[in-house]
Design a protein around this motif. Structure first.
Motif, PDB file in Angstrom:
ATOM      1  N   PRO A  48       0.821  -1.210   0.000  1.00 43.80           N
ATOM      2  CA  PRO A  48       0.000   0.000   0.000  1.00 43.80           C
ATOM      3  C   PRO A  48       0.858   1.264   0.000  1.00 43.80           C
ATOM      4  O   PRO A  48       2.026   1.231   0.388  1.00 43.80           O
ATOM      5  N   PRO A  49       0.284   2.377  -0.431  1.00 45.42           N
ATOM      6  CA  PRO A  49       1.022   3.641  -0.381  1.00 45.42           C
ATOM      7  C   PRO A  49       1.365   4.009   1.059  1.00 45.42           C
ATOM      8  O   PRO A  49       0.708   3.575   1.990  1.00 45.42           O
ATOM      9  N   GLY A  50       2.390   4.804   1.206  1.00 46.70           N
ATOM     10  CA  GLY A  50       2.772   5.261   2.541  1.00 46.70           C
ATOM     11  C   GLY A  50       3.968   4.530   3.116  1.00 46.70           C
ATOM     12  O   GLY A  50       4.342   4.770   4.259  1.00 46.70           O
ATOM     13  N   ALA A  51       4.576   3.643   2.333  1.00 46.44           N
ATOM     14  CA  ALA A  51       5.752   2.920   2.827  1.00 46.44           C
ATOM     15  C   ALA A  51       6.902   3.894   3.051  1.00 46.44           C
ATOM     16  O   ALA A  51       7.055   4.868   2.333  1.00 46.44           O
ATOM     17  N   PHE A  52       7.679   3.626   4.080  1.00 44.99           N
ATOM     18  CA  PHE A  52       8.844   4.459   4.357  1.00 44.99           C
ATOM     19  C   PHE A  52       9.954   3.607   4.962  1.00 44.99           C
ATOM     20  O   PHE A  52       9.725   2.498   5.433  1.00 44.99           O
ATOM     21  N   ALA A  53      11.149   4.132   4.912  1.00 48.07           N
ATOM     22  CA  ALA A  53      12.314   3.484   5.514  1.00 48.07           C
ATOM     23  C   ALA A  53      12.810   4.363   6.648  1.00 48.07           C
ATOM     24  O   ALA A  53      12.640   5.581   6.620  1.00 48.07           O
ATOM     25  N   VAL A  54      13.401   3.747   7.634  1.00 51.19           N
ATOM     26  CA  VAL A  54      14.077   4.476   8.699  1.00 51.19           C
ATOM     27  C   VAL A  54      15.539   4.061   8.646  1.00 51.19           C
ATOM     28  O   VAL A  54      15.869   2.895   8.832  1.00 51.19           O
ATOM     29  N   VAL A  55      16.405   5.023   8.350  1.00 52.91           N
ATOM     30  CA  VAL A  55      17.836   4.766   8.273  1.00 52.91           C
ATOM     31  C   VAL A  55      18.413   4.959   9.667  1.00 52.91           C
ATOM     32  O   VAL A  55      18.282   6.020  10.267  1.00 52.91           O
ATOM     33  N   THR A  56      19.030   3.910  10.197  1.00 48.73           N
ATOM     34  CA  THR A  56      19.557   3.937  11.556  1.00 48.73           C
ATOM     35  C   THR A  56      20.780   3.046  11.646  1.00 48.73           C
ATOM     36  O   THR A  56      21.205   2.465  10.654  1.00 48.73           O
ATOM     37  N   ASP A  57      21.332   2.935  12.822  1.00 47.99           N
ATOM     38  CA  ASP A  57      22.429   1.998  13.041  1.00 47.99           C
ATOM     39  C   ASP A  57      22.223   1.297  14.376  1.00 47.99           C
ATOM     40  O   ASP A  57      21.294   1.596  15.113  1.00 47.99           O
ATOM     41  N   ASP A  58      23.084   0.358  14.687  1.00 52.17           N
ATOM     42  CA  ASP A  58      22.901  -0.440  15.899  1.00 52.17           C
ATOM     43  C   ASP A  58      23.211   0.334  17.178  1.00 52.17           C
ATOM     44  O   ASP A  58      23.045  -0.176  18.269  1.00 52.17           O
ATOM     45  N   GLU A  59      23.626   1.579  17.063  1.00 47.02           N
ATOM     46  CA  GLU A  59      23.900   2.389  18.244  1.00 47.02           C
ATOM     47  C   GLU A  59      22.775   3.371  18.562  1.00 47.02           C
ATOM     48  O   GLU A  59      22.917   4.206  19.459  1.00 47.02           O
ATOM     49  N   ALA A  60      21.653   3.282  17.862  1.00 46.98           N
ATOM     50  CA  ALA A  60      20.514   4.164  18.144  1.00 46.98           C
ATOM     51  C   ALA A  60      19.996   3.877  19.556  1.00 46.98           C
ATOM     52  O   ALA A  60      20.018   2.733  20.015  1.00 46.98           O
ATOM     53  N   ASP A  61      19.533   4.919  20.224  1.00 42.64           N
ATOM     54  CA  ASP A  61      19.030   4.763  21.592  1.00 42.64           C
ATOM     55  C   ASP A  61      17.763   3.932  21.665  1.00 42.64           C
ATOM     56  O   ASP A  61      17.544   3.212  22.626  1.00 42.64           O
ATOM     57  N   GLU A  62      16.904   4.047  20.647  1.00 45.19           N
ATOM     58  CA  GLU A  62      15.632   3.330  20.646  1.00 45.19           C
ATOM     59  C   GLU A  62      15.339   2.766  19.268  1.00 45.19           C
ATOM     60  O   GLU A  62      15.797   3.294  18.255  1.00 45.19           O
ATOM     61  N   TYR A  63      14.532   1.724  19.256  1.00 43.96           N
ATOM     62  CA  TYR A  63      14.062   1.125  18.016  1.00 43.96           C
ATOM     63  C   TYR A  63      13.276   2.168  17.220  1.00 43.96           C
ATOM     64  O   TYR A  63      12.474   2.901  17.771  1.00 43.96           O
ATOM     65  N   GLY A  64      13.524   2.253  15.928  1.00 47.12           N
ATOM     66  CA  GLY A  64      12.780   3.165  15.067  1.00 47.12           C
ATOM     67  C   GLY A  64      13.338   4.568  14.984  1.00 47.12           C
ATOM     68  O   GLY A  64      12.787   5.404  14.279  1.00 47.12           O
ATOM     69  N   GLN A  65      14.410   4.853  15.720  1.00 42.19           N
ATOM     70  CA  GLN A  65      15.013   6.183  15.645  1.00 42.19           C
ATOM     71  C   GLN A  65      15.884   6.270  14.399  1.00 42.19           C
ATOM     72  O   GLN A  65      16.529   5.299  14.020  1.00 42.19           O
ATOM     73  N   GLY A  66      15.889   7.402  13.788  1.00 43.14           N
ATOM     74  CA  GLY A  66      16.738   7.615  12.628  1.00 43.14           C
ATOM     75  C   GLY A  66      16.051   8.489  11.610  1.00 43.14           C
ATOM     76  O   GLY A  66      14.984   9.050  11.844  1.00 43.14           O
ATOM     77  N   LEU A  67      16.668   8.591  10.465  1.00 40.43           N
ATOM     78  CA  LEU A  67      16.157   9.415   9.367  1.00 40.43           C
ATOM     79  C   LEU A  67      15.031   8.684   8.653  1.00 40.43           C
ATOM     80  O   LEU A  67      15.224   7.568   8.159  1.00 40.43           O
ATOM     81  N   ARG A  68      13.844   9.290   8.603  1.00 44.89           N
ATOM     82  CA  ARG A  68      12.701   8.700   7.900  1.00 44.89           C
ATOM     83  C   ARG A  68      12.779   9.104   6.431  1.00 44.89           C
ATOM     84  O   ARG A  68      12.895  10.281   6.101  1.00 44.89           O
ATOM     85  N   VAL A  69      12.710   8.114   5.552  1.00 38.89           N
ATOM     86  CA  VAL A  69      12.781   8.340   4.106  1.00 38.89           C
ATOM     87  C   VAL A  69      11.506   7.788   3.478  1.00 38.89           C
ATOM     88  O   VAL A  69      11.235   6.590   3.549  1.00 38.89           O
ATOM     89  N   GLU A  70      10.690   8.684   2.928  1.00 30.75           N
ATOM     90  CA  GLU A  70       9.458   8.253   2.253  1.00 30.75           C
ATOM     91  C   GLU A  70       9.827   7.498   0.974  1.00 30.75           C
ATOM     92  O   GLU A  70      10.731   7.911   0.255  1.00 30.75           O
ATOM     93  N   LEU A  71       9.127   6.401   0.709  1.00 30.47           N
ATOM     94  CA  LEU A  71       9.381   5.593  -0.470  1.00 30.47           C
ATOM     95  C   LEU A  71       8.213   5.725  -1.434  1.00 30.47           C
ATOM     96  O   LEU A  71       7.057   5.559  -1.040  1.00 30.47           O
ATOM     97  N   ALA A  72       8.501   6.027  -2.676  1.00 31.27           N
ATOM     98  CA  ALA A  72       7.455   6.183  -3.700  1.00 31.27           C
ATOM     99  C   ALA A  72       6.823   4.817  -3.984  1.00 31.27           C
ATOM    100  O   ALA A  72       7.511   3.815  -4.057  1.00 31.27           O
ATOM    101  N   SER A  73       5.503   4.809  -4.130  1.00 27.20           N
ATOM    102  CA  SER A  73       4.819   3.554  -4.489  1.00 27.20           C
ATOM    103  C   SER A  73       4.449   3.580  -5.966  1.00 27.20           C
ATOM    104  O   SER A  73       4.361   4.621  -6.585  1.00 27.20           O
ATOM    105  N   SER A  74       4.279   2.399  -6.504  1.00 31.40           N
ATOM    106  CA  SER A  74       3.948   2.146  -7.919  1.00 31.40           C
ATOM    107  C   SER A  74       4.772   2.861  -8.876  1.00 31.40           C
ATOM    108  O   SER A  74       5.653   3.291  -9.169  1.00 31.40           O
TER     109      SER A  74
END
Length: 74
Positions: A48-74
């Protein structure tokens, strides 16, 4: 490449979590390569539309922290 898939369910208490939420973890390559893979997945039939990626590394303080990158659909 490591991948993990989990489907969220409605908790007994607290906010409603959509049941059709999928989370994939990918790694083992540089950021541009990983974002290219995520972009291709976002364009697959049934995603579905609205997919995104979160760019992070294993040293992030919490799960899901990082740069949010919107991903184009279709």
């Amino acid at each position: 490449m490591n991948q993990t898939l989990s489907q969220c369910r409605r908790p007994e208490r607290g906010p409603v979590v959509p049941e059709d939420v999928y989370i994939f973890f990918i790694g083992g390559a540089d950021e541009p390569a990983l974002l290219a893979v995520a972009s291709r997945v976002a364009k697959l039939h049934g995603v579905p539309p609205g997919a995104f990626a979160v760019v992070t590394d294993d040293e992030a303080d919490e799960y899901g922290q990082g740069l949010r990158v919107e991903l184009a659909s279709s």
